[in-house]
Design a protein around this motif. Sequence first.
Motif, PDB file in Angstrom:
ATOM      1  N   TRP A  14      -5.619 -10.641  -0.754  1.00 16.64           N
ATOM      2  CA  TRP A  14      -4.983  -9.119  -0.028  1.00 16.64           C
ATOM      3  C   TRP A  14      -3.534  -9.839   0.674  1.00 16.64           C
ATOM      4  CZ3 TRP A  14     -10.167  -8.197   2.804  1.00 16.64           C
ATOM      5  CH2 TRP A  14     -11.103  -7.841   2.000  1.00 16.64           C
ATOM      6  N   ARG A  15      -3.529 -10.818   1.145  1.00 10.92           N
ATOM      7  CA  ARG A  15      -2.300 -11.453   1.911  1.00 10.92           C
ATOM      8  C   ARG A  15      -1.268 -11.461   0.962  1.00 10.92           C
ATOM      9  NH1 ARG A  15      -5.023 -15.429   6.495  1.00 10.92           N
ATOM     10  NH2 ARG A  15      -5.841 -13.569   7.884  1.00 10.92           N
ATOM     11  N   ARG A  16      -1.776 -12.451  -0.206  1.00 17.69           N
ATOM     12  CA  ARG A  16      -0.747 -12.568  -1.281  1.00 17.69           C
ATOM     13  C   ARG A  16      -0.141 -11.117  -1.836  1.00 17.69           C
ATOM     14  NH1 ARG A  16       3.340 -15.168  -3.058  1.00 17.69           N
ATOM     15  NH2 ARG A  16       3.632 -15.219  -5.534  1.00 17.69           N
ATOM     16  N   LEU A  17      -0.878 -10.118  -1.997  1.00 16.38           N
ATOM     17  CA  LEU A  17      -0.434  -8.792  -2.620  1.00 16.38           C
ATOM     18  C   LEU A  17       0.479  -8.257  -1.473  1.00 16.38           C
ATOM     19  CD1 LEU A  17      -0.962  -6.732  -4.711  1.00 16.38           C
ATOM     20  CD2 LEU A  17      -2.833  -5.702  -3.601  1.00 16.38           C
ATOM     21  N   GLU A  18       0.105  -8.276  -0.042  1.00 20.39           N
ATOM     22  CA  GLU A  18       1.023  -7.628   0.816  1.00 20.39           C
ATOM     23  C   GLU A  18       2.296  -8.588   0.753  1.00 20.39           C
ATOM     24  OE1 GLU A  18      -0.761  -8.572   4.853  1.00 20.39           O
ATOM     25  OE2 GLU A  18      -1.712  -6.568   4.694  1.00 20.39           O
ATOM     26  N   ASP A  19       2.259  -9.902   0.508  1.00 17.32           N
ATOM     27  CA  ASP A  19       3.744 -10.608   0.184  1.00 17.32           C
ATOM     28  C   ASP A  19       4.558 -10.169  -0.738  1.00 17.32           C
ATOM     29  OD1 ASP A  19       5.409 -12.722   0.915  1.00 17.32           O
ATOM     30  OD2 ASP A  19       4.649 -13.553  -0.841  1.00 17.32           O
ATOM     31  N   LEU A  20       3.748  -9.738  -1.789  1.00 12.75           N
ATOM     32  CA  LEU A  20       4.613  -9.304  -3.186  1.00 12.75           C
ATOM     33  C   LEU A  20       4.972  -8.027  -3.008  1.00 12.75           C
ATOM     34  CD1 LEU A  20       2.138 -10.547  -5.944  1.00 12.75           C
ATOM     35  CD2 LEU A  20       4.293 -11.580  -5.367  1.00 12.75           C
ATOM     36  N   ARG A  25      12.695  -7.571  -4.731  1.00 10.64           N
ATOM     37  CA  ARG A  25      12.759  -7.894  -6.067  1.00 10.64           C
ATOM     38  C   ARG A  25      11.696  -8.969  -6.457  1.00 10.64           C
ATOM     39  NH1 ARG A  25      17.614  -6.388  -8.779  1.00 10.64           N
ATOM     40  NH2 ARG A  25      19.331  -6.002  -7.386  1.00 10.64           N
ATOM     41  N   LEU A  26      11.111  -8.796  -7.841  1.00 16.23           N
ATOM     42  CA  LEU A  26       9.945  -9.568  -8.242  1.00 16.23           C
ATOM     43  C   LEU A  26      10.357 -10.095  -9.747  1.00 16.23           C
ATOM     44  CD1 LEU A  26       6.870  -7.378  -7.722  1.00 16.23           C
ATOM     45  CD2 LEU A  26       7.613  -9.127  -6.151  1.00 16.23           C
ATOM     46  N   SER A  27      10.205 -11.542  -9.853  1.00 11.81           N
ATOM     47  CA  SER A  27      10.470 -11.939 -11.016  1.00 11.81           C
ATOM     48  C   SER A  27       9.578 -11.671 -12.346  1.00 11.81           C
ATOM     49  CB  SER A  27      10.319 -13.615 -10.990  1.00 11.81           C
ATOM     50  OG  SER A  27       8.941 -13.981 -10.745  1.00 11.81           O
ATOM     51  N   GLY A  28       9.324 -11.868 -13.265  1.00 11.50           N
ATOM     52  CA  GLY A  28       8.398 -11.544 -14.341  1.00 11.50           C
ATOM     53  C   GLY A  28       7.163 -12.081 -14.082  1.00 11.50           C
ATOM     54  N   ALA A  29       7.018 -13.494 -13.600  1.00  9.32           N
ATOM     55  CA  ALA A  29       5.657 -13.722 -13.310  1.00  9.32           C
ATOM     56  C   ALA A  29       5.035 -13.203 -12.099  1.00  9.32           C
ATOM     57  CB  ALA A  29       5.967 -15.360 -12.992  1.00  9.32           C
ATOM     58  N   GLU A  30       6.006 -13.028 -10.991  1.00 10.91           N
ATOM     59  CA  GLU A  30       5.340 -12.273  -9.830  1.00 10.91           C
ATOM     60  C   GLU A  30       4.866 -10.790 -10.136  1.00 10.91           C
ATOM     61  OE1 GLU A  30       8.052 -14.521  -6.421  1.00 10.91           O
ATOM     62  OE2 GLU A  30       9.012 -12.739  -7.443  1.00 10.91           O
ATOM     63  N   ALA A  31       5.576 -10.020 -10.937  1.00  7.78           N
ATOM     64  CA  ALA A  31       5.333  -8.746 -11.496  1.00  7.78           C
ATOM     65  C   ALA A  31       3.971  -8.687 -12.041  1.00  7.78           C
ATOM     66  CB  ALA A  31       6.216  -7.980 -12.237  1.00  7.78           C
ATOM     67  N   ASP A  32       3.799  -9.765 -12.954  1.00  8.27           N
ATOM     68  CA  ASP A  32       2.496  -9.954 -13.701  1.00  8.27           C
ATOM     69  C   ASP A  32       1.258 -10.128 -12.502  1.00  8.27           C
ATOM     70  OD1 ASP A  32       3.503  -9.322 -16.230  1.00  8.27           O
ATOM     71  OD2 ASP A  32       3.812 -11.736 -16.494  1.00  8.27           O
ATOM     72  N   GLU A  33       1.658 -11.082 -11.772  1.00  2.70           N
ATOM     73  CA  GLU A  33       0.797 -11.488 -10.584  1.00  2.70           C
ATOM     74  C   GLU A  33       0.370 -10.151  -9.725  1.00  2.70           C
ATOM     75  OE1 GLU A  33       0.183 -14.422  -7.125  1.00  2.70           O
ATOM     76  OE2 GLU A  33       2.197 -14.268  -7.749  1.00  2.70           O
ATOM     77  N   LEU A  34       1.519  -9.361  -9.425  1.00  2.00           N
ATOM     78  CA  LEU A  34       1.104  -8.182  -8.446  1.00  2.00           C
ATOM     79  C   LEU A  34       0.274  -7.050  -9.404  1.00  2.00           C
ATOM     80  CD1 LEU A  34       3.651  -6.118  -6.704  1.00  2.00           C
ATOM     81  CD2 LEU A  34       2.327  -5.088  -8.276  1.00  2.00           C
ATOM     82  N   LEU A  35       0.294  -7.029 -10.564  1.00  2.00           N
ATOM     83  CA  LEU A  35      -0.692  -6.200 -11.408  1.00  2.00           C
ATOM     84  C   LEU A  35      -2.085  -6.736 -11.107  1.00  2.00           C
ATOM     85  CD1 LEU A  35       1.828  -5.188 -14.345  1.00  2.00           C
ATOM     86  CD2 LEU A  35       1.117  -3.835 -12.467  1.00  2.00           C
ATOM     87  N   ASP A  36      -2.005  -8.093 -11.733  1.00  2.00           N
ATOM     88  CA  ASP A  36      -3.305  -8.647 -11.672  1.00  2.00           C
ATOM     89  C   ASP A  36      -4.182  -8.422 -10.397  1.00  2.00           C
ATOM     90  OD1 ASP A  36      -5.583 -10.700 -12.740  1.00  2.00           O
ATOM     91  OD2 ASP A  36      -4.810 -11.787 -11.053  1.00  2.00           O
ATOM     92  N   TYR A  60      -7.501  -0.008   5.319  1.00  3.11           N
ATOM     93  CA  TYR A  60      -6.450  -1.176   4.933  1.00  3.11           C
ATOM     94  C   TYR A  60      -6.260  -1.386   3.434  1.00  3.11           C
ATOM     95  CZ  TYR A  60      -4.918  -5.873   4.080  1.00  3.11           C
ATOM     96  OH  TYR A  60      -4.318  -7.194   3.855  1.00  3.11           O
ATOM     97  N   LEU A  61      -7.415  -1.373   2.689  1.00  8.86           N
ATOM     98  CA  LEU A  61      -7.413  -1.657   1.339  1.00  8.86           C
ATOM     99  C   LEU A  61      -6.588  -0.566   0.583  1.00  8.86           C
ATOM    100  CD1 LEU A  61     -10.778  -3.648   0.562  1.00  8.86           C
ATOM    101  CD2 LEU A  61      -8.550  -4.537   0.963  1.00  8.86           C
ATOM    102  N   SER A  62      -6.857   0.670   0.985  1.00  7.75           N
ATOM    103  CA  SER A  62      -6.443   1.677   0.146  1.00  7.75           C
ATOM    104  C   SER A  62      -5.015   1.782   0.482  1.00  7.75           C
ATOM    105  CB  SER A  62      -7.058   3.152   0.882  1.00  7.75           C
ATOM    106  OG  SER A  62      -8.427   3.065   0.560  1.00  7.75           O
ATOM    107  N   ALA A  63      -4.587   1.541   1.731  1.00 12.17           N
ATOM    108  CA  ALA A  63      -3.045   1.536   2.005  1.00 12.17           C
ATOM    109  C   ALA A  63      -2.385   0.742   1.345  1.00 12.17           C
ATOM    110  CB  ALA A  63      -2.905   1.398   3.546  1.00 12.17           C
ATOM    111  N   LEU A  64      -2.865  -0.525   1.171  1.00 11.78           N
ATOM    112  CA  LEU A  64      -2.475  -1.809   0.354  1.00 11.78           C
ATOM    113  C   LEU A  64      -2.432  -1.463  -1.061  1.00 11.78           C
ATOM    114  CD1 LEU A  64      -1.430  -4.666   0.297  1.00 11.78           C
ATOM    115  CD2 LEU A  64      -3.874  -5.552   0.110  1.00 11.78           C
TER     116      LEU A  64
END
Length: 331
Positions: A14-20, A25-36, A60-64
């Motif tokens: 969850w914290r990693r998703l918050e960070d993203l 801007r997101l790199s290609g790898a970060e965008a894939d990670e965000l979707l995952d 909290y999870l709904s807002a995230l």
Amino acid sequence: MDLDAFIATHVGQWRRLEDLVRRRRLSGAEADELLDLYQRVSTHLSVVRSASPDPSLVSYLSALLARARHTATGTRPTTWRTFTRFFTETFPAALYRTRAWWIATAVLSVLAALAVGAWSVRNPEIFAQQMTPAEIDAYVGTDFENYYSEFPGAEFAAQVWTNNAWIAAQCIALGVLGLPVLWILAQNVLNIGIAGGLMASHGRASLFFGLILPHGLLELTAVFIAAAVGLRLFWSWIEPGPRTRLQSLAAEGRTGAAIALGLVVVLFVAGMIEGFVTGTDLPTWVRVGIGAVVEAAFLAYVFVVGGRAARRGVTGDVAESDREASAPVAA
């Protein structure tokens, strides 16, 4: 389910998703990670709701997830580029595409108004049925001319802009019914024809056209366009072609909405001419010349700018991504 253990196990994700989602801007790898992570956290939210619906954790999870969805899909904010594209492509292309309808509407309406005016001149008793001799003298002598100068320019411009915008809006909004548009057109044709006939029968035709033409060229063009859009909307479900009636009506409705937005600006210009040019002390040829130049500029805008956009495939409809899905049809 042990909620504390569940949180401890997944809080890192969850914290990693918050960070993203905080990043610009997101790199290609970060965008894939965000979707995952979005998919994983969606599963977590589903589990929490079904097994241990803690309100604060669900919120909290709904807002995230909402923030992550916004980051992943993005938005298309209204920008100057969008605004410029509307007036350089969408609006003129829509006018160009519907040109046969509004040109025919304009020609037939003008001919009808001239016919009504000529008929009323030959039958002056029509005026006596509606007005007393004193009222006729006042209208011909002072009232018609004073109408364009009795109010301050800004106030008068706003008044006529609102009135004409309302007429145009009625033509488009009631277009699906057909007959109300013809009624509005008929009322305008009769009013102009009879007023012109009354002035002409008293030797005031030059004054009539000198006051009508400066703003009327553009104003009436806009009204004729609105009426034509309404009639085309009506025809779209009478004769939908290869599309279903609903698809045909929706497509013409979207184009009609684009034209309606653009006509707000066109009628504003006409209102400014009526408020600040028509009733002034400028020579008649100057006032009429201003109206003619503005009308010529509008027609050039439609046929040059709109024609160029139409040849590039612009139809005046919304972007393809915003339309309903439809299967190809045979022409």
